[in-house]
Design a protein around this motif. Structure first.
Motif, PDB file in Angstrom:
ATOM      1  N   ALA A  71      -5.389  13.861   3.489  1.00 39.18           N
ATOM      2  CA  ALA A  71      -4.346  12.598   3.545  1.00 39.18           C
ATOM      3  C   ALA A  71      -3.092  13.317   4.122  1.00 39.18           C
ATOM      4  O   ALA A  71      -2.255  12.642   4.976  1.00 39.18           O
ATOM      5  CB  ALA A  71      -4.462  11.600   2.532  1.00 39.18           C
ATOM      6  N   TRP A  72      -2.765  14.238   3.489  1.00 39.70           N
ATOM      7  CA  TRP A  72      -1.467  14.994   3.682  1.00 39.70           C
ATOM      8  C   TRP A  72      -1.382  15.148   5.264  1.00 39.70           C
ATOM      9  O   TRP A  72      -0.418  15.188   5.972  1.00 39.70           O
ATOM     10  CB  TRP A  72      -1.117  16.224   2.791  1.00 39.70           C
ATOM     11  N   LEU A 127      10.056   8.623  -2.864  1.00 41.81           N
ATOM     12  CA  LEU A 127      10.636   8.326  -4.112  1.00 41.81           C
ATOM     13  C   LEU A 127      11.676   6.964  -4.062  1.00 41.81           C
ATOM     14  O   LEU A 127      12.033   6.090  -4.587  1.00 41.81           O
ATOM     15  CB  LEU A 127      11.334   9.551  -5.022  1.00 41.81           C
ATOM     16  N   HIS A 128      12.371   7.312  -2.950  1.00 41.05           N
ATOM     17  CA  HIS A 128      13.435   6.175  -2.415  1.00 41.05           C
ATOM     18  C   HIS A 128      12.790   4.796  -2.447  1.00 41.05           C
ATOM     19  O   HIS A 128      13.240   3.986  -2.811  1.00 41.05           O
ATOM     20  CB  HIS A 128      14.211   6.665  -1.363  1.00 41.05           C
ATOM     21  N   ARG A 129      11.700   4.848  -1.723  1.00 45.93           N
ATOM     22  CA  ARG A 129      11.081   3.440  -1.379  1.00 45.93           C
ATOM     23  C   ARG A 129      10.268   2.933  -2.638  1.00 45.93           C
ATOM     24  O   ARG A 129      10.428   1.898  -3.059  1.00 45.93           O
ATOM     25  CB  ARG A 129      10.107   3.760  -0.371  1.00 45.93           C
ATOM     26  N   VAL A 130       9.840   3.879  -3.350  1.00 40.30           N
ATOM     27  CA  VAL A 130       9.262   3.397  -4.729  1.00 40.30           C
ATOM     28  C   VAL A 130      10.105   2.790  -5.802  1.00 40.30           C
ATOM     29  O   VAL A 130       9.936   1.874  -6.412  1.00 40.30           O
ATOM     30  CB  VAL A 130       8.258   4.504  -5.265  1.00 40.30           C
ATOM     31  N   LEU A 131      11.437   3.683  -5.693  1.00 39.16           N
ATOM     32  CA  LEU A 131      12.318   3.318  -6.460  1.00 39.16           C
ATOM     33  C   LEU A 131      12.723   1.701  -6.278  1.00 39.16           C
ATOM     34  O   LEU A 131      13.097   0.638  -7.186  1.00 39.16           O
ATOM     35  CB  LEU A 131      13.415   4.008  -6.702  1.00 39.16           C
ATOM     36  N   GLY A 132      12.917   1.331  -5.115  1.00 41.65           N
ATOM     37  CA  GLY A 132      13.183   0.061  -4.462  1.00 41.65           C
ATOM     38  C   GLY A 132      12.377  -0.826  -4.966  1.00 41.65           C
ATOM     39  O   GLY A 132      12.667  -2.013  -5.377  1.00 41.65           O
ATOM     40  N   LEU A 143       0.852  -1.085   0.066  1.00 41.81           N
ATOM     41  CA  LEU A 143       0.118   0.117  -0.258  1.00 41.81           C
ATOM     42  C   LEU A 143       0.899   1.182   0.071  1.00 41.81           C
ATOM     43  O   LEU A 143       0.383   2.370  -0.315  1.00 41.81           O
ATOM     44  CB  LEU A 143      -0.844   0.251   1.286  1.00 41.81           C
ATOM     45  N   GLY A 144       1.904   1.081   0.490  1.00 43.33           N
ATOM     46  CA  GLY A 144       2.751   2.429   0.589  1.00 43.33           C
ATOM     47  C   GLY A 144       3.396   2.864  -0.792  1.00 43.33           C
ATOM     48  O   GLY A 144       4.076   3.856  -0.846  1.00 43.33           O
ATOM     49  N   ILE A 145       2.893   2.459  -1.801  1.00 45.47           N
ATOM     50  CA  ILE A 145       3.400   2.884  -3.228  1.00 45.47           C
ATOM     51  C   ILE A 145       2.384   4.087  -3.740  1.00 45.47           C
ATOM     52  O   ILE A 145       2.810   4.618  -4.716  1.00 45.47           O
ATOM     53  CB  ILE A 145       3.445   1.531  -4.507  1.00 45.47           C
ATOM     54  N   VAL A 146       1.200   4.162  -2.942  1.00 47.17           N
ATOM     55  CA  VAL A 146       0.233   5.302  -3.342  1.00 47.17           C
ATOM     56  C   VAL A 146       0.511   6.309  -1.868  1.00 47.17           C
ATOM     57  O   VAL A 146       0.566   6.107  -0.869  1.00 47.17           O
ATOM     58  CB  VAL A 146      -1.161   4.626  -3.089  1.00 47.17           C
TER      59      VAL A 146
END
Length: 346
Positions: free
Chosen positions: A60-61, A95-100, A50-53
């Motif tokens: 939400a912010w 972005l770091h986590r999504v790229l992973g 779910l963290g990709i969203v």
């Protein structure tokens, strides 16, 4: 399968691995930016799927910021941070986590495709499986690192950060080695045919990797800010307080002065050893490829030294410090190439 078909398949697999290695290199650079902008603790939850969203609405912010406010970094460092400022640091870590996750996708599915189409040469598949497992470990290790900064001190453990960096660099180096194996497959020879510099090459390759880990300790403790002078540390080559902890060996991992001093000393040693090694390879070069490898190693070495000194003197600016981390990986790449020449190629 004919030799021609196998060669085609090897090129396809090699190109895929080159793309993966380039993305991993980008991941290492983005990791440096995330650390240097103090963004790594902005995401206080780990949601592998779910963290990709990201947060998509103002509410939400606000809820995400409220969760961040419950943790030490906000309470001790960023108290009163505006939502816009929080969004900036959040996006680096996001972005770091999504790229992973993206790396996992671009590695696993092509690997599955090549395997099902029987395009992976015998003996290579186990290496690819190890790489995939290392990638999964890296994801877990990343969250383990972040957790260390969510407890009391708003700073991740330098041990966990160094381990996280070390695994990322190991994955990259493993990929590069497999790429070189595939590219120069027809020129490889059995181990007894190694060149006279092979053992030195392997030793220096290991030392370059250890040097990168030393840089991880500097980054994790922020030891680079302690003495922003060169060639002296303050007013002397040997600054006061070296190894002043009890026990003394702990200073190499936790005392900022000692950590920076060791990193400098290690850099001087490697500069001399790599220069002499490159000169020896160049003088006894059996081909233009040997000369090119030696020249690339020297260029990468001088670039890294210049970036390191500039980063120190300019008080660790984000752009230069990121380039310095990238320079370390480029130096490792040059060392991998020249080592592969000495160990594997005819």
């Amino acid at each position: 399968m004919s030799n021609f078909q196998q060669a085609q398949h090897d090129r396809q697999v090699a190109l895929w691995l080159v793309f993966c290695a380039a993305v991993v290199f980008g991941m290492i650079m983005l990791g440096a930016v995330t650390r240097l902008t103090h963004s790594g603790l902005s995401m206080v939850e780990w949601k592998p799927l779910l963290g990709i969203v990201p947060p998509l609405s103002e509410q939400a912010w606000q809820e995400t910021l409220e969760k961040y406010r419950q943790y030490p970094e906000y309470q001790q460092v960023n108290r009163g941070m505006s939502l816009d400022a929080f969004k900036r640091i959040f996006m680096f870590e996001y972005l770091h986590r999504v790229l992973g996750r993206l790396i996992g996708v671009i590695f696993f599915f092509p690997m599955l495709y090549f395997a099902l189409r029987r395009r992976i040469r015998p003996g290579l598949m186990p290496h690819l499986c190890v790489l995939f497992l290392l990638g999964a470990l890296q994801g877990l290790l990343g969250w383990y690192m972040v957790k260390s900064g969510l407890v009391n001190e708003p700073r991740v453990s330098q041990y966990r950060l160094t381990a996280h960096l070390g695994v990322a660099v190991a994955i990259y180096a493993y990929m590069v080695w497999l790429i070189l194996d595939l590219i120069f497959l027809d020129q490889q020879r059995p181990a007894p045919g190694r060149r006279p510099h092979a053992r030195w090459a392997l030793l220096l390759l290991a030392l370059v990797y250890v040097m990168i880990l030393s840089g991880g300790l500097v980054a994790g403790t922020r030891a680079g800010f302690v003495y922003p002078t060169w060639p002296l540390m303050g007013d002397s080559f040997l600054p006061p307080g070296l190894y002043a902890t009890a026990p003394a060996w702990l200073a190499a991992f936790e005392d900022l002065t000692t950590i920076q001093f060791n990193h400098r000393l290690f850099a001087y040693l490697l500069f001399v050893l790599l220069s002499l090694f490159a000169l020896a390879v160049y003088r006894r070069a059996g081909s233009q490829r040997d000369k090119l490898a030696a020249a690339l190693l020297v260029l990468a070495l001088w670039l890294q030294v210049a970036l390191g000194i500039a980063t120190l003197l300019l008080h660790v600016p984000v752009a230069l410090a990121t380039a310095h981390q990238g320079g370390a990986v480029l130096l490792l790449t040059a060392m991998l190439y020249i080592t592969h020449l000495q160990v594997r190629q005819a």
